[in-house]
Design a protein around this motif. Structure first.
Motif, mmCIF file in Angstrom:
data_model
loop_
_atom_site.group_PDB
_atom_site.id
_atom_site.type_symbol
_atom_site.label_atom_id
_atom_site.label_comp_id
_atom_site.label_asym_id
_atom_site.label_seq_id
_atom_site.Cartn_x
_atom_site.Cartn_y
_atom_site.Cartn_z
ATOM 1 N N LYS A 239 -6.385 -13.523 9.478
ATOM 2 C CA LYS A 239 -5.179 -13.014 8.808
ATOM 3 C C LYS A 239 -4.149 -12.477 9.790
ATOM 4 C CE LYS A 239 -7.221 -14.099 5.102
ATOM 5 N NZ LYS A 239 -6.976 -15.498 4.732
ATOM 6 N N HIS C 2 -4.042 -4.450 0.852
ATOM 7 C CA HIS C 2 -4.949 -4.881 -0.221
ATOM 8 C C HIS C 2 -4.659 -4.069 -1.455
ATOM 9 C CE1 HIS C 2 -7.046 -7.192 2.701
ATOM 10 N NE2 HIS C 2 -7.100 -6.140 3.478
ATOM 11 N N ASN C 6 -1.694 -8.299 -4.714
ATOM 12 C CA ASN C 6 -2.455 -9.194 -3.854
ATOM 13 C C ASN C 6 -3.814 -9.539 -4.456
ATOM 14 O OD1 ASN C 6 -1.312 -10.017 -1.186
ATOM 15 N ND2 ASN C 6 -0.687 -7.861 -1.276
ATOM 16 N N LYS C 10 -5.233 -13.091 -5.612
ATOM 17 C CA LYS C 10 -6.425 -13.642 -4.976
ATOM 18 C C LYS C 10 -7.534 -13.924 -5.976
ATOM 19 C CE LYS C 10 -5.589 -12.202 -0.351
ATOM 20 N NZ LYS C 10 -5.219 -10.936 0.223
ATOM 21 N N GLY C 52 1.421 -11.192 2.393
ATOM 22 C CA GLY C 52 0.753 -10.164 1.602
ATOM 23 C C GLY C 52 1.610 -8.930 1.396
ATOM 24 N N GLU C 54 3.376 -6.540 -0.414
ATOM 25 C CA GLU C 54 3.340 -6.187 -1.833
ATOM 26 C C GLU C 54 4.748 -6.131 -2.436
ATOM 27 O OE1 GLU C 54 0.592 -4.934 -4.992
ATOM 28 O OE2 GLU C 54 0.362 -5.921 -3.076
#
Lengths: 363, 116, 232, 607
Positions: A239, C2, C6, C10, C52, C54
């Motif tokens: 990542k 995370h 996300n 996912k 990613g 947000e």
């Protein structure tokens, strides 16, 4: 016999066994060239300015693209040079090469003299001084380090911390520092930085899975075999974020984190980011000793200051002075595997030269 | 073909075969260094005006190369001319002069009553 | 990183399928038919999801952009890294619908019209698109010729051998009540009806927000629909 | 009497007089109301005497050129002052001969032709003096001819190129005095009215002597004079009368404006194209030989100035230093740039949202300094030690000071920035504004109206801290060569404060090319056309010069100079602020004097 050793398809004559070759620089290029020549029966002296051979590889933590140990490479090369009977002279920095009657006389500051029938210059490269990019704050901001510092820290401590002793949560890796930059006078690409950056990014991710890693690049130049798959792996598994845009400046915040300014050129918007650590991928420059080695003979620099080859395709190792050859990054930036190949081809050129050199009764 | 009056918003593709290169050729003539731009974005990132508003030097160059003169002539008014872009350019492009030339040419085209 | 959006993204298997590692080559945008006509760029959508971020994903979910895709999946055939922006967009759309973000954009709000038309067509007629409900005044994109087709529907369909609304076999035949009942049960079991409800739910909230209220103090969906039609 | 010989001279003189009157009246009338008022008010005896003194020193003696190069100075002086004396003495001689103060205007010029051998009071002395001054003028003419072919003898590397009008005027000027010598020599031979020079020449050419030859020579002399007068208004010799006007107008306090006016014309016509500015211009080293001030002035006059020339100038100001006429070459060029860029649009509405913050002191780093974080860090350290409540005005959102726009001629655009920044500065209630960039400093001092806010260059600020012993730099033996930034040194006349600061930290080595004659680093924002390669040539030349003095460090007080020199790599470059801070760190006692109290507050402010 070491299974890695190539067989050079040149018949070594008795005549050649009396020839003496001096190799300047005990880095991997010099070691490889010296051991190949010695194994063919020639007398070889390898001169190194530091206290031990191995050159810059001694500082490296892991090699790309396979994360293998540079220590093992150096160790194997050491064994090869010893076994082949290379005369290794350390603590000696050759500053002068003179050609008399077809023979070379090498000397250092303390008047150590070495005589040789042919010379291989394997003086390596100089790491770009990142303080020259003042706007990146190297030497000024404590959490701006270079890729070389990263390797050294990893080798020494096995971990990556900020200067405050905390684990970085965000790291930015800056490509093309001192390379492809007319502002520091280096317009060439140092070739290995892109893959080094990806390798280091993956290492950080392996070590600190929670840490975000960003690579700021202009182009990704992943020319080597398995390099692009490492890039893919960096994205997929680790990542790592790739941002196409050149860092313009860094500023230190009171908490010693760094604020970076770049443009996300793919989105077309300015980008601002706070990171805990910045790693500058410093490029390769011609070794500082090059100019003194060039001074007393016909060796000429190319447009980037590295040693000029007489022909960059067919005689890359052949210098502009007859009898002097180059190996490794004295010619141009290259990776470890290329350097070793290049050193072997330099050895081949030397043997060809000594075989056909009329002045010395070659045939 | 018969016109069925279907709704068609028009293509937004960059048409490389028919683009307005008047400005570009002018700039290249007087500032040939512009040709070496690699769109690294260093100029935009360092730009004092770009730090305050959505002004984008790299895009100015890009629009110049794509003949998007209309966008360019409005955006370029935001430049404060401080010269940071020229100072960071890794290709040593004289960006300030590029901006000056664009401004000059645009004002010339305007006074000649030509569409910009 | 995370966080909610996300992890929602996912949790959809299509994302794993659609996004391995984008390297910004732009071939998806180059092949995309929608990108030629709209301010729409599958590459930058893929990059945003990959980053990613947000905040940017939230913006994306509330934007018009994700609704331009025609799901032709040409992008899948071209991507050198085996990504499929079309699938990424499917996931974004689903999350946008589930979280109600879709009502924040003009294109997104049209989901309500689609449910009301195509969605209900399936349940009522057994067809997604049925010629009898495509009123010419609502579909200017079909051009003036559509008015003529609509007015002479019987003849037109008969001339191409269709059995419009007729009993027995043939294209456009009338679907029997039993089959429609079965279709209804499938939709119920598979979550399709729930999906319709979600869209209706958020659309009602939006209608109230926009001030479309009837005398009972509830959302006036008639007026909302008119509003949406004008928005097109 | 063959009076017709005075006709060419008279016609030329009348034409010249009319043209001069027309031009002078036009120029003076074209001045602004305020400037005209200034001119009227300047008619006071003391001021007039001062102007006349300047005319005497610069217009006749050419003192400035003398200082630059004695031979060149003598050349100009012998021509101008010698001719002047010939005219004055000629008139006195005629007055003595005629015993009258009223004499025909042409008579002093043709005296030897008309007065054939009469003796009068001190006539011998007069003719001796006239011959003597003629000899001096002739020596000047000879030198001028020599200069055309051997310019190195005059300390000049380059000399200006000539146009047809100039060539005509030059040829006639060169002919005037040799012809006068021959004519007077011939008359001396015929009438015995000469002295040592003319008589000897008369003897030499005696074999040709006749009334008709005499007439031909005097006619030729008259023609040369007439021709010169006629050619003068359209040649560079227009500078002779214009310079006199310039001196009076300038001493009346009239200055160049942002737009063209007739004062621009006066300056342009005052240029003698002596070419001294060419020698001072560094750009020739980079092969740029078409954009120097003398060519700009010429092209403004001929109305064929191109942007290629106009913008290819560092605006370093070295040409202005040695201009014997004192033309404001830099301001003049900026005015032309303003005229050239009038149509360019600009729009900075986005600046309006920037907030102001209350503070006693403001630090404005400037755009360039953001690329030299070492200077910013040093300034922060110094503020910290001084315990100042500082608002770092452009730390996050950085508006430009406006000077770069001004240098590019976009004056209106710059004004927009100035208005905006002024509002923020005044809104903060600060008493002091500290800047570390000379480019900003110049514009803040010259173009902002900041009321009671004191604008300090960081050198001044630091030297104040040192004097008040708020900071205690440690003196070392470091050899420092200080590079005067153009905008600070020649631009603002600030030479001492940076040196004062540096002297407190190390040994400042004086160099030949410093202060008014300091090099430009080559990085100047004033030049929009120069390529980076050409800049490198200038930079290398400057560094090479400095390296002769074996400095440990090259100090400068400008982020742009620092950045430019750093690219050379062969010399360590530091800003004065960095040098001071590092000397404090090196010296044993680090005493943040007033810092402790406000330390935390300050740290927060800088966030």
């Amino acid at each position: 016999m070491n299974r890695f050793l190539p067989d050079v398809l040149i018949h070594t004559t008795e005549m050649m066994k009396n020839k003496h070759v001096a190799v300047i620089g005990g880095g991997i290029a010099g070691m490889e060239a010296a051991s190949v020549l010695a194994r063919q029966g020639l007398k070889v002296t390898l001169v190194e300015k530091q206290k031990a051979t191995g050159g810059k590889l001694n500082d490296w933590h892991h090699l790309f693209p396979d994360f293998s140990s540079p220590g093992v490479v150096v160790e194997n090369l050491d064994k090869k040079t010893v076994r082949a009977g290379v005369n290794v002279v350390c603590h000696t920095e050759i500053s002068h090469i003179e050609r008399n009657n077809g023979r070379f006389e090498l000397s250092d500051q303390r008047d150590v003299k070495i005589f040789a029938d042919a010379v291989i210059v394997a003086s390596g490269f100089h790491v770009f001084d990142a303080t020259l990019k003042e706007e990146y704050g190297y030497g000024l901001f404590s959490n701006v380090i270079t890729s070389v510092d990263f390797e050294r820290r990893m080798k020494k401590h096995g971990k990556l911390l900020t200067l405050q002793g905390t684990e970085p949560r965000r790291v930015a890796i800056i490509h093309c520092v001192g390379s492809r930059d007319a502002k520091v006078g280096n317009i060439y690409c140092s070739k290995v930085c892109c893959i080094t950056g990806i390798k280091q990014a993956i290492e950080i991710n392996k070590m600190l899975p929670e840490c975000e890693v960003f690579c700021f690049y202009m182009d990704l130049r992943l020319y080597g075999s398995k390099f692009d798959s490492l890039y893919l792996e960096a994205q997929k598994r680790h990542k790592i974020q790739f941002i196409r845009g050149r860092l313009s400046e860094a500023a230190e915040r009171p908490d010693k984190s760094l604020q970076l300014k770049a443009e996300d050129t793919l989105q077309g918007r300015p980008l601002r980011m706070n990171v805990d650590l910045v790693i500058l991928l410093v490029g390769m420059e011609p070794a500082l000793s090059n100019s003194s080695l060039m001074r007393n003979n016909q060796m000429k620099p190319d447009e980037n200051g590295f040693f000029r080859s007489v022909n960059m395709h067919e005689a890359r190792n052949v210098g502009t002075q007859e009898g002097i050859f180059m190996a490794g990054t004295a010619i141009c930036p290259m990776a470890v595997n290329e350097t070793l190949e290049n050193a072997r081809s330099a050895a081949l050129e030397v043997m060809n030269f000594l075989r056909t050199d009329k002045n010395h009764g070659g045939f | 073909m018969e016109d069925f009056s279907f709704l068609n918003p028009g293509s937004r593709q960059i048409d490389f075969d028919n683009f307005d290169d008047r400005l570009l050729l002018y700039v290249l003539e007087y500032e040939p260094s512009f040709v070496t731009c690699i769109s690294c974005g260093g100029c935009t990132a360092t730009c004092s005006a770009g730090n305050l508003t959505n002004f984008n030097v790299r895009k100015i160059g890009l629009w110049l190369r794509r003949g998007e003169t209309e966008k360019l002539s409005q955006e370029i008014e935001k430049c404060m001319f401080c010269g940071k872009c020229t100072l960071v350019c890794p290709r040593d492009i004289n960006i300030r002069n590029v901006i000056l030339l664009i401004k000059k040419r645009i004002s010339e085209l305007k006074t000649e009553n030509q569409p910009v | 990183m995370h966080s909610k959006l996300n992890s929602l993204l996912k949790s959809d298997v299509r994302l794993e399928e659609g996004l391995t590692a984008c390297m910004n080559c732009g071939i998806c945008t180059a092949i995309c038919p929608a990108a030629e006509y709209f301010e729409y760029d599958p590459r930058s959508i893929a990059v945003t999801v990959q980053s990613g971020n947000e905040e940017e994903i939230a913006t994306l979910l509330e934007s018009d952009t994700i609704w331009y895709c025609g799901q032709c999946m040409s992008c899948k055939t071209r991507c050198p890294r085996n990504n499929c922006p079309g699938l990424i967009i499917s996931v974004l759309r689903k999350v946008s619908q589930e979280t109600g973000a879709f009502v924040q954009s003009r294109m997104g709000r049209q989901q309500y019209l689609i449910v009301k038309n195509i969605g209900m067509n399936i349940l009522n007629y057994g067809y997604c698109v049925h010629p009898t409900i495509l009123m010419p005044e609502n579909h200017p994109e079909q051009g003036p010729v559509w008015k003529w087709v609509y007015e002479n529907m019987g003849e037109v369909y008969a001339s191409v051998g269709a059995n419009l609304n007729g009993d027995g076999p043939g294209a456009m035949r009338k679907i029997s009540g039993a089959d429609l009942g079965e279709l209804h049960r499938i939709f119920k079991e598979s979550g399709g009806l729930k999906f319709y409800e979600t869209i209706e739910h958020f659309s009602k909230i939006k209608a109230l927000e926009l001030g479309f209220v009837n005398e009972n103090g509830e959302a006036d969906m008639e007026k909302y629909t008119q509003h949406l039609l004008q928005e097109i | 009497m063959e009076n017709f010989i005075i006709i060419p001279f008279t016609v030329g003189l009348i034409y010249l007089t009319l043209v001069l009157i027309y031009r002078f009246v036009k120029w003076v009338r074209g001045l602004s109301k305020l400037d005209k008022l200034r001119l009227v008010q300047s008619f006071k005896i003391r001021r007039m005497l001062r102007s006349l003194k300047e005319v005497f020193y610069e217009g006749l003696l050419h003192r400035k050129i003398f200082r630059k190069n004695p031979v060149l100075g003598y050349m100009h002086m012998s021509l101008a002052f010698g001719w002047f004396l010939l005219i004055v003495l000629g008139h006195i001689e005629v007055m003595a001969a005629r015993r009258s103060l009223l004499v025909p205007f042409y008579l002093p010029v043709f005296f030897r032709y008309f007065e054939t051998g009469t003796t009068f009071f001190a006539s011998g002395i007069f003719s001796f003096l006239m011959d003597f001054f003629l000899l001096i003028v002739l020596s000047g003419v000879a030198l001028a001819m020599l200069k055309r072919f051997k310019k190195q003898l005059f300390g000049m590397k380059k000399t200006t190129r000539l146009k047809t009008g100039d060539r005509m005027a030059l040829t006639s000027l060169w002919l005037i005095f040799p012809l006068r010598l021959l004519a007077e020599g011939m008359s001396a031979e015929l009438y015995g009215n000469g002295s040592f020079l003319t008589s000897s020449v008369g003897h030499i050419i005696g074999s040709f002597s006749s009334e008709s030859t005499n007439l031909v020579l005097w006619t030729a002399y008259s023609c040369a004079l007439g021709f010169f007068f006629a050619a003068l208004p359209n040649s560079r010799y227009m500078h002779i009368p214009t310079e006199v006007l310039l001196i009076f107008v300038r001493n009346a306090g009239i200055r160049l404006k942002k737009r063209n006016n007739t004062y621009t014309d006066i300056q342009v016509f005052s240029c003698s194209r002596c070419g001294l500015c060419l020698d001072n211009c560094q750009m020739a080293a980079a092969g740029i030989n078409h954009a120097q001030s003398v060519y700009i002035l010429k092209n403004i006059r001929n109305n064929n100035l191109t942007d290629e020339q106009l913008f290819n100038c560092l605006l370093c100001g070295k040409c202005e230093v040695d201009c014997p006429v004192g033309i404001n070459t830099i301001d003049l060029r900026i005015t032309q740039r303003i005229e050239s860029t009038l149509q360019y649009n600009s729009s900075y509405n986005y600046l309006e949202d920037l907030p102001a913050r209350k503070a006693s002191t403001i630090y404005f780093a400037g755009c360039m300094t953001h690329l030299t974080p070492g200077i910013i860090a040093s300034m922060k350290t110094l503020f910290h030690m001084a315990g100042e409540n500082v608002w770092f005005m452009d730390e996050e959102k950085a508006p430009c000071c406006g000077r770069p726009l001004m240098l590019a001629g976009q004056h209106d655009a710059a004004s927009k920035l100035i208005v905006n920044n002024t509002r923020k500065i005044l809104g903060s209630g600060a008493k002091t504004l500290v800047v570390s960039c000379p480019i900003c400093y110049k514009v803040f001092r010259e173009d902002y109206e900041l009321g009671n806010v004191e604008v300090l260059f960081h050198a001044e600020y630091i030297s104040r801290l040192i004097r008040e012993q708020i900071i205690l730099p440690g003196k070392t033996t470091t050899r420092i060569v200080y590079h005067d930034p153009c905008e600070l040194g020649r631009g603002m006349g600030m030479f001492e404060p940076p040196r004062e600061v540096l002297r407190a930290t190390g040994k400042v080595i004086p160099v030949k090319n410093e202060k008014q004659m300091a090099h430009c680093c080559g990085g100047s924002l004033g030049n929009l056309k120069i390529s980076q390669q050409e800049r490198a040539v200038l930079r290398n030349q400057a560094v090479k010069d400095y390296q002769q003095y074996l400095p440990d460090v090259l100090a400068t007080a400008c982020p742009l100079c620092k950045k430019t020199f750093a690219r050379h790599r062969g010399i360590e470059v530091m800003d004065i602020a960095e040098i001071v801070v590092s000397s404090i760190r090196k010296s044993a006692e680090v005493v943040p004097v007033k810092a402790s109290v406000k330390e935390e507050a300050f740290a927060e402010e800088l966030v």
